[in-house]
Design a protein around this motif. Sequence first.
Motif, PDB file in Angstrom:
ATOM      1  N   GLU A 112      -3.854 -36.962  36.229  1.00 14.02           N
ATOM      2  CA  GLU A 112      -4.594 -35.952  36.588  1.00 14.02           C
ATOM      3  C   GLU A 112      -5.084 -35.932  38.168  1.00 14.02           C
ATOM      4  OE1 GLU A 112      -7.585 -33.748  33.786  1.00 14.02           O
ATOM      5  OE2 GLU A 112      -8.569 -35.479  34.523  1.00 14.02           O
ATOM      6  N   VAL A 113      -5.663 -37.204  38.443  1.00 13.15           N
ATOM      7  CA  VAL A 113      -6.230 -37.242  40.015  1.00 13.15           C
ATOM      8  C   VAL A 113      -5.119 -37.143  40.814  1.00 13.15           C
ATOM      9  CG1 VAL A 113      -6.189 -39.680  40.159  1.00 13.15           C
ATOM     10  CG2 VAL A 113      -8.040 -38.630  40.814  1.00 13.15           C
ATOM     11  N   LEU A 114      -3.815 -37.559  40.639  1.00 11.82           N
ATOM     12  CA  LEU A 114      -3.001 -37.164  41.506  1.00 11.82           C
ATOM     13  C   LEU A 114      -2.514 -35.692  41.562  1.00 11.82           C
ATOM     14  CD1 LEU A 114      -0.538 -40.165  40.645  1.00 11.82           C
ATOM     15  CD2 LEU A 114      -1.980 -40.120  42.521  1.00 11.82           C
ATOM     16  N   GLN A 115      -2.539 -34.839  40.537  1.00 10.82           N
ATOM     17  CA  GLN A 115      -2.202 -33.632  40.455  1.00 10.82           C
ATOM     18  C   GLN A 115      -3.208 -32.748  41.213  1.00 10.82           C
ATOM     19  OE1 GLN A 115       0.490 -32.085  39.129  1.00 10.82           O
ATOM     20  NE2 GLN A 115      -0.425 -29.940  39.110  1.00 10.82           N
ATOM     21  N   CYS A 116      -4.617 -33.021  41.141  1.00  9.21           N
ATOM     22  CA  CYS A 116      -5.448 -32.411  41.416  1.00  9.21           C
ATOM     23  C   CYS A 116      -6.186 -32.487  42.936  1.00  9.21           C
ATOM     24  CB  CYS A 116      -6.933 -32.432  40.717  1.00  9.21           C
ATOM     25  SG  CYS A 116      -6.554 -31.731  38.865  1.00  9.21           S
ATOM     26  N   SER A 117      -5.896 -33.729  43.469  1.00 10.69           N
ATOM     27  CA  SER A 117      -6.593 -34.129  44.592  1.00 10.69           C
ATOM     28  C   SER A 117      -5.869 -34.074  45.925  1.00 10.69           C
ATOM     29  CB  SER A 117      -7.108 -35.658  44.372  1.00 10.69           C
ATOM     30  OG  SER A 117      -7.819 -35.653  43.126  1.00 10.69           O
ATOM     31  N   ILE A 121     -19.059 -30.704  41.017  1.00  8.75           N
ATOM     32  CA  ILE A 121     -18.651 -32.160  40.588  1.00  8.75           C
ATOM     33  C   ILE A 121     -18.067 -31.962  39.246  1.00  8.75           C
ATOM     34  CG2 ILE A 121     -19.285 -34.341  40.256  1.00  8.75           C
ATOM     35  CD1 ILE A 121     -21.398 -34.162  42.091  1.00  8.75           C
ATOM     36  N   VAL A 122     -17.059 -32.234  38.964  1.00  4.87           N
ATOM     37  CA  VAL A 122     -16.307 -32.305  37.625  1.00  4.87           C
ATOM     38  C   VAL A 122     -15.922 -33.567  37.120  1.00  4.87           C
ATOM     39  CG1 VAL A 122     -14.585 -30.973  36.095  1.00  4.87           C
ATOM     40  CG2 VAL A 122     -15.363 -29.874  38.299  1.00  4.87           C
ATOM     41  N   ASP A 123     -16.611 -34.029  36.117  1.00  5.54           N
ATOM     42  CA  ASP A 123     -16.572 -35.396  35.575  1.00  5.54           C
ATOM     43  C   ASP A 123     -15.605 -35.310  34.185  1.00  5.54           C
ATOM     44  OD1 ASP A 123     -16.676 -38.217  34.797  1.00  5.54           O
ATOM     45  OD2 ASP A 123     -18.581 -38.179  34.788  1.00  5.54           O
ATOM     46  N   GLU A 124     -14.387 -36.082  34.311  1.00  6.47           N
ATOM     47  CA  GLU A 124     -13.283 -35.965  33.195  1.00  6.47           C
ATOM     48  C   GLU A 124     -13.259 -34.572  32.790  1.00  6.47           C
ATOM     49  OE1 GLU A 124     -11.796 -38.544  32.662  1.00  6.47           O
ATOM     50  OE2 GLU A 124     -12.742 -39.953  33.018  1.00  6.47           O
ATOM     51  N   PRO A 125     -12.640 -33.742  33.571  1.00 10.57           N
ATOM     52  CA  PRO A 125     -12.419 -32.180  33.361  1.00 10.57           C
ATOM     53  C   PRO A 125     -11.568 -31.775  32.149  1.00 10.57           C
ATOM     54  CG  PRO A 125     -11.190 -32.836  35.140  1.00 10.57           C
ATOM     55  CD  PRO A 125     -11.977 -34.218  34.942  1.00 10.57           C
ATOM     56  N   THR A 126     -10.628 -32.864  31.643  1.00  8.10           N
ATOM     57  CA  THR A 126      -9.685 -32.317  30.609  1.00  8.10           C
ATOM     58  C   THR A 126      -9.728 -33.354  29.500  1.00  8.10           C
ATOM     59  OG1 THR A 126      -7.852 -33.522  31.420  1.00  8.10           O
ATOM     60  CG2 THR A 126      -8.140 -31.200  32.189  1.00  8.10           C
ATOM     61  N   GLY A 163     -19.247 -23.317  19.759  1.00  9.22           N
ATOM     62  CA  GLY A 163     -18.645 -24.495  18.705  1.00  9.22           C
ATOM     63  C   GLY A 163     -17.399 -24.008  18.242  1.00  9.22           C
ATOM     64  N   ASN A 164     -17.161 -22.723  18.158  1.00  8.14           N
ATOM     65  CA  ASN A 164     -15.900 -22.258  17.488  1.00  8.14           C
ATOM     66  C   ASN A 164     -14.843 -21.914  18.570  1.00  8.14           C
ATOM     67  OD1 ASN A 164     -17.165 -22.139  15.141  1.00  8.14           O
ATOM     68  ND2 ASN A 164     -17.943 -20.066  15.347  1.00  8.14           N
ATOM     69  N   LEU A 165     -15.002 -22.235  19.679  1.00  8.00           N
ATOM     70  CA  LEU A 165     -13.864 -22.059  20.732  1.00  8.00           C
ATOM     71  C   LEU A 165     -13.177 -23.608  20.801  1.00  8.00           C
ATOM     72  CD1 LEU A 165     -15.748 -20.587  23.819  1.00  8.00           C
ATOM     73  CD2 LEU A 165     -14.453 -19.268  21.760  1.00  8.00           C
ATOM     74  N   SER A 166     -11.950 -23.392  21.414  1.00  7.13           N
ATOM     75  CA  SER A 166     -11.234 -24.647  21.596  1.00  7.13           C
ATOM     76  C   SER A 166     -11.640 -25.498  22.710  1.00  7.13           C
ATOM     77  CB  SER A 166      -9.754 -24.283  22.023  1.00  7.13           C
ATOM     78  OG  SER A 166      -9.646 -23.317  23.083  1.00  7.13           O
ATOM     79  N   GLY A 167     -11.230 -26.696  22.924  1.00  7.79           N
ATOM     80  CA  GLY A 167     -11.856 -27.579  23.909  1.00  7.79           C
ATOM     81  C   GLY A 167     -11.455 -27.177  25.212  1.00  7.79           C
ATOM     82  N   GLY A 168     -10.387 -26.461  25.438  1.00 10.27           N
ATOM     83  CA  GLY A 168     -10.105 -26.034  26.768  1.00 10.27           C
ATOM     84  C   GLY A 168     -11.122 -24.776  27.212  1.00 10.27           C
ATOM     85  N   ASN A 169     -11.257 -24.039  26.240  1.00  6.33           N
ATOM     86  CA  ASN A 169     -12.156 -22.759  26.489  1.00  6.33           C
ATOM     87  C   ASN A 169     -13.481 -23.308  26.650  1.00  6.33           C
ATOM     88  OD1 ASN A 169     -10.459 -20.261  26.812  1.00  6.33           O
ATOM     89  ND2 ASN A 169      -9.763 -20.980  24.722  1.00  6.33           N
ATOM     90  N   GLN A 170     -14.091 -24.201  25.741  1.00  2.00           N
ATOM     91  CA  GLN A 170     -15.339 -24.742  26.077  1.00  2.00           C
ATOM     92  C   GLN A 170     -15.487 -25.341  27.541  1.00  2.00           C
ATOM     93  OE1 GLN A 170     -15.638 -27.735  22.996  1.00  2.00           O
ATOM     94  NE2 GLN A 170     -16.337 -26.253  21.494  1.00  2.00           N
ATOM     95  N   GLN A 171     -14.674 -26.102  27.869  1.00  2.00           N
ATOM     96  CA  GLN A 171     -14.552 -26.524  29.197  1.00  2.00           C
ATOM     97  C   GLN A 171     -14.663 -25.319  30.446  1.00  2.00           C
ATOM     98  OE1 GLN A 171     -15.523 -29.454  29.952  1.00  2.00           O
ATOM     99  NE2 GLN A 171     -14.444 -30.630  31.653  1.00  2.00           N
ATOM    100  N   ILE A 204      -6.755 -26.018  33.626  1.00  2.00           N
ATOM    101  CA  ILE A 204      -8.056 -26.376  34.230  1.00  2.00           C
ATOM    102  C   ILE A 204      -7.651 -27.023  35.521  1.00  2.00           C
ATOM    103  CG2 ILE A 204      -9.704 -28.222  34.125  1.00  2.00           C
ATOM    104  CD1 ILE A 204     -10.322 -26.042  32.348  1.00  2.00           C
ATOM    105  N   HIS A 205      -6.420 -27.609  35.764  1.00  2.00           N
ATOM    106  CA  HIS A 205      -6.103 -28.312  36.919  1.00  2.00           C
ATOM    107  C   HIS A 205      -5.912 -27.184  37.780  1.00  2.00           C
ATOM    108  CE1 HIS A 205      -4.177 -32.152  35.105  1.00  2.00           C
ATOM    109  NE2 HIS A 205      -5.538 -31.950  34.979  1.00  2.00           N
ATOM    110  N   ASN A 206      -5.141 -26.133  37.659  1.00  2.00           N
ATOM    111  CA  ASN A 206      -4.896 -24.948  38.568  1.00  2.00           C
ATOM    112  C   ASN A 206      -6.156 -24.265  38.883  1.00  2.00           C
ATOM    113  OD1 ASN A 206      -2.102 -25.217  39.011  1.00  2.00           O
ATOM    114  ND2 ASN A 206      -1.770 -24.451  37.117  1.00  2.00           N
TER     115      ASN A 206
END
Length: 503
Positions: free
Chosen positions: A460-465, A421-426, A397-405, A437-439
């Motif tokens: 995001e979906v264009l960048q990753c897929s 399967i990753v739902d709403e990754p960012t 709970g003390n981590l940033s959102g990116g590190n939590q993910q 996260i994308h990389n």
Amino acid sequence: MTGQTPALRLDGIVKDFPGVRALDGVSFTVMPGEVHALMGENGAGKSTLMKVLGGIYQPDAGRIFIAERETRMKGPLEAKANGVMFIHQELSLAQELSVAENIYLGELPRKSFGRVDWATLYARTDAILQRLRVGFTARTRVGDLSIANQQMVEIARALTVDAKAVIFDEPTASLTDAEKVVLFDVIADLKAQGVGIIYISHRMEEIFRITDRISVLRDGEYRGTLTTAQTDETEVTQMMIGRKLDLSRSAAPVEPGAVALRVEGLSCGTLFRDATFEVREGEVLGFYGLVGAGRTEIAETLFGLRKPTAGRILLKGEEVTITSPIDAIRKGISLVPESRKEQGLVLGMNCRDNITLPQVADLTAGPFVADGAEISIYDQYRDRLSIKSPSWRTLVGNLSGGNQQKIVIGKWLSMRPEVLIVDEPTRGIDVGSKSEIHNLLRDLARQGYAVIVISSEMPEVLQCSDRIVAMYNGTIMREFTAEEVTEDSLIQAISGLASEAAA
């Protein structure tokens, strides 16, 4: 704005926590009738600064001025009394109380002998709800509302007082496109009334659509203020993260391998119908569509959270029956859920225990969990995913959102899935961490994983897929390759126009 008295001025705000200075002399000004964006990476100090302004934290140094009158906020009610309203990203509602009781909590209108004036309470609340164009009433129990409608209740609180400044913290994170339009209308009304607005969001398109100026924090320090109309996303991003952001793919795509997952004619009642698609080892398959299109419901069915009413699921060519998440995990399917805080993490547990949680039974030595084995697994995924945490003992709970993910992704990678399967990754993650996260997702595909990414963000979906499945109203409308997809064709498909265009 020259010559106007600021609606709000922060001067040299300092806030220390044990071992860390969260805010280091932050100063900035919000003018009446201005929408002022506050931006920064997760952990930059935005939330801490707003909690100081909202009376939740007391500053260790510095001063707060409301309309140039120095004020010290000793608590949220005092902040509200001074005309400062805080619309929280994390819902702070009493689920068992009505909408009206939540909106006026602590300030219920009274009659003689302290009795609640229910008629006045409901009338005031319904008047506010009419402005927000919502489909529920003052008497509705908050716990019966969707997350999006609960967020609208939070927003309604801003309309109950003669506010001088309103803070919106990621207000659109749970809202549909239609609800966003209502929110932006409310913000325009507040702006026209001369209210100063602080708008916190990681969504650049919103920032450039509705704000007048942008102030940036980095590492707890104020880095400057830009006029929105005179800047661009590149300049803002560089100020936030201290470097230029590389938005290109980290490497050329690899040739995909064998089919890892094939779905044929999968249906789940009225949620989605006749879904057919496949994902191969070494590729990222994106799912894109409006809220309610059925994307998340397909993921939940594949993970055993929902029971299909028709269709087949094949893993490496063999038909499988999945009746529970345990089934899915054993067969090699893992799901990083949409809400990491509510569905993916135990916030009060440390990093190590969160990552090893699904396999605790396999790490026991007699009646005890083998600490050494757990730490080894944590260290492996900390290094592999570049998780930034002071120690494995740090509470998630003390981590940033990116590190939590990254912790959630590490937890499921440690189970060695065939399909991730990753739902709403960012969701709720800053622009710098989004790029990481994308990389990471691309890197996982290159390592041979079959990755499915579900996102509400077109970039995001264009960048990753490598391929993109477009959904509308529970139906797969069209599938695109990365080379052939365009923004226009994708928008047409998720709007239900793909079949008309084909015809």
